[in-house]
Design a protein around this motif. Structure first.
Motif, PDB file in Angstrom:
ATOM      1  N   ALA A   1      -8.592  14.067  -3.877  1.00  0.00           N
ATOM      2  CA  ALA A   1      -7.822  13.232  -4.802  1.00  0.00           C
ATOM      3  C   ALA A   1      -8.637  12.023  -5.268  1.00  0.00           C
ATOM      4  O   ALA A   1      -8.617  11.672  -6.453  1.00  0.00           O
ATOM      5  N   ALA A   2      -9.383  11.413  -4.346  1.00  0.00           N
ATOM      6  CA  ALA A   2     -10.207  10.252  -4.709  1.00  0.00           C
ATOM      7  C   ALA A   2     -11.333  10.674  -5.654  1.00  0.00           C
ATOM      8  O   ALA A   2     -11.610   9.979  -6.641  1.00  0.00           O
ATOM      9  N   GLU A   3     -11.978  11.798  -5.384  1.00  0.00           N
ATOM     10  CA  GLU A   3     -13.057  12.268  -6.262  1.00  0.00           C
ATOM     11  C   GLU A   3     -12.531  12.579  -7.658  1.00  0.00           C
ATOM     12  O   GLU A   3     -13.189  12.276  -8.651  1.00  0.00           O
ATOM     13  N   ALA A   4     -11.339  13.161  -7.741  1.00  0.00           N
ATOM     14  CA  ALA A   4     -10.740  13.448  -9.049  1.00  0.00           C
ATOM     15  C   ALA A   4     -10.449  12.150  -9.796  1.00  0.00           C
ATOM     16  O   ALA A   4     -10.691  12.044 -11.000  1.00  0.00           O
ATOM     17  N   ALA A   5      -9.954  11.148  -9.091  1.00  0.00           N
ATOM     18  CA  ALA A   5      -9.659   9.857  -9.717  1.00  0.00           C
ATOM     19  C   ALA A   5     -10.937   9.138 -10.137  1.00  0.00           C
ATOM     20  O   ALA A   5     -10.996   8.524 -11.208  1.00  0.00           O
ATOM     21  N   ILE A   6     -11.978   9.231  -9.315  1.00  0.00           N
ATOM     22  CA  ILE A   6     -13.259   8.599  -9.638  1.00  0.00           C
ATOM     23  C   ILE A   6     -13.868   9.244 -10.875  1.00  0.00           C
ATOM     24  O   ILE A   6     -14.447   8.568 -11.730  1.00  0.00           O
TER      25      ILE A   6
ATOM     26  N   ALA B   1      -9.026   4.515   6.534  1.00  0.00           N
ATOM     27  CA  ALA B   1      -8.391   3.366   7.190  1.00  0.00           C
ATOM     28  C   ALA B   1      -7.020   3.088   6.586  1.00  0.00           C
ATOM     29  O   ALA B   1      -6.067   2.788   7.309  1.00  0.00           O
ATOM     30  N   LEU B   2      -6.918   3.190   5.267  1.00  0.00           N
ATOM     31  CA  LEU B   2      -5.632   2.979   4.609  1.00  0.00           C
ATOM     32  C   LEU B   2      -4.620   4.039   5.047  1.00  0.00           C
ATOM     33  O   LEU B   2      -3.468   3.725   5.343  1.00  0.00           O
ATOM     34  N   GLU B   3      -5.066   5.284   5.100  1.00  0.00           N
ATOM     35  CA  GLU B   3      -4.175   6.359   5.541  1.00  0.00           C
ATOM     36  C   GLU B   3      -3.759   6.154   6.993  1.00  0.00           C
ATOM     37  O   GLU B   3      -2.595   6.315   7.344  1.00  0.00           O
ATOM     38  N   GLY B   4      -4.718   5.767   7.826  1.00  0.00           N
ATOM     39  CA  GLY B   4      -4.400   5.493   9.224  1.00  0.00           C
ATOM     40  C   GLY B   4      -3.419   4.344   9.374  1.00  0.00           C
ATOM     41  O   GLY B   4      -2.512   4.388  10.210  1.00  0.00           O
ATOM     42  N   ALA B   5      -3.578   3.314   8.548  1.00  0.00           N
ATOM     43  CA  ALA B   5      -2.651   2.182   8.593  1.00  0.00           C
ATOM     44  C   ALA B   5      -1.243   2.638   8.226  1.00  0.00           C
ATOM     45  O   ALA B   5      -0.269   2.238   8.869  1.00  0.00           O
ATOM     46  N   LEU B   6      -1.141   3.485   7.208  1.00  0.00           N
ATOM     47  CA  LEU B   6       0.178   3.972   6.794  1.00  0.00           C
ATOM     48  C   LEU B   6       0.800   4.896   7.845  1.00  0.00           C
ATOM     49  O   LEU B   6       2.022   4.914   8.009  1.00  0.00           O
ATOM     50  N   CYS B   7      -0.045   5.646   8.552  1.00  0.00           N
ATOM     51  CA  CYS B   7       0.452   6.583   9.580  1.00  0.00           C
ATOM     52  C   CYS B   7       0.511   5.945  10.962  1.00  0.00           C
ATOM     53  O   CYS B   7       0.866   6.615  11.935  1.00  0.00           O
TER      54      CYS B   7
ATOM     55  N   ILE C   1       0.840  -1.198   0.000  1.00  0.00           N
ATOM     56  CA  ILE C   1       0.000   0.000   0.000  1.00  0.00           C
ATOM     57  C   ILE C   1       0.874   1.245   0.000  1.00  0.00           C
ATOM     58  O   ILE C   1       0.609   2.203  -0.739  1.00  0.00           O
ATOM     59  N   ALA C   2       1.930   1.244   0.797  1.00  0.00           N
ATOM     60  CA  ALA C   2       2.829   2.395   0.852  1.00  0.00           C
ATOM     61  C   ALA C   2       3.471   2.653  -0.511  1.00  0.00           C
ATOM     62  O   ALA C   2       3.690   3.806  -0.895  1.00  0.00           O
ATOM     63  N   ALA C   3       3.756   1.597  -1.258  1.00  0.00           N
ATOM     64  CA  ALA C   3       4.415   1.739  -2.555  1.00  0.00           C
ATOM     65  C   ALA C   3       3.550   2.484  -3.566  1.00  0.00           C
ATOM     66  O   ALA C   3       4.071   3.211  -4.409  1.00  0.00           O
ATOM     67  N   ILE C   4       2.227   2.320  -3.492  1.00  0.00           N
ATOM     68  CA  ILE C   4       1.360   2.997  -4.467  1.00  0.00           C
ATOM     69  C   ILE C   4       0.611   4.181  -3.872  1.00  0.00           C
ATOM     70  O   ILE C   4       0.103   5.005  -4.605  1.00  0.00           O
ATOM     71  N   GLY C   5       0.512   4.234  -2.557  1.00  0.00           N
ATOM     72  CA  GLY C   5      -0.160   5.358  -1.909  1.00  0.00           C
ATOM     73  C   GLY C   5      -1.604   5.055  -1.564  1.00  0.00           C
ATOM     74  O   GLY C   5      -2.236   4.150  -2.120  1.00  0.00           O
ATOM     75  N   THR C   6      -2.128   5.847  -0.655  1.00  0.00           N
ATOM     76  CA  THR C   6      -3.482   5.650  -0.129  1.00  0.00           C
ATOM     77  C   THR C   6      -4.542   5.724  -1.216  1.00  0.00           C
ATOM     78  O   THR C   6      -5.382   4.833  -1.344  1.00  0.00           O
TER      79      THR C   6
END
Length: 126
Positions: free
Chosen positions: A78-83, A54-60, A28-33
């Motif tokens: 960022a997620a809305e832009a990607a969606i 949750a992913l961000e919390g796991a990384l932090c 997950i860290a390799a590709i980002g949240t």
């Protein structure tokens, strides 16, 4: 560390992550949240924003509710832009409102019998 043992990641989210090839915190860290979230989404699953947090919390290494509001806003943007860049679903009609038709019970038996009265639907015994 396996996806099932990552902080904030429950069994369903862990299964989604495994199915898209993200089996460790390092993956997950390799590709980002956001990219990890989008991988799950592109695979056809319906993750909520809670998975993003949750992913961000796991990384932090913090509880997902402790992710700062400013960071949450960045992640959501960022997620809305990607969606928005995702293509529309293929081979699926656009969702329409569901309506229910109620038939008068007095006519229901007659209608059912009428459906099977047509002799043309049966093969001839001649």
């Amino acid at each position: 560390m396996s996806a099932t043992k990552m902080r904030n990641i429950g069994p369903k989210s862990a299964a989604w992550l495994r199915q898209v090839g993200l089996r460790s915190l390092e993956d997950i860290a390799a590709i980002g949240t956001v990219d990890a979230f989008m991988k799950v989404r592109r695979a056809g699953f319906k993750p909520s924003l809670n998975l993003l947090y949750a992913l961000e919390g796991a990384l932090c290494n913090c509880h997902w509710q402790e992710v700062p509001d400013a960071r949450r806003t960045e992640l959501v943007s960022a997620a809305e832009a990607a969606i928005a860049l995702l293509p529309p679903p293929r081979n699926r009609p656009a969702a329409a409102p569901v309506t229910t038709t109620h038939h008068d019970d007095a006519h229901a038996p007659a209608m059912a019998l009428h459906l099977f009265d047509d002799d043309r639907a049966l093969p001839s015994a001649d």
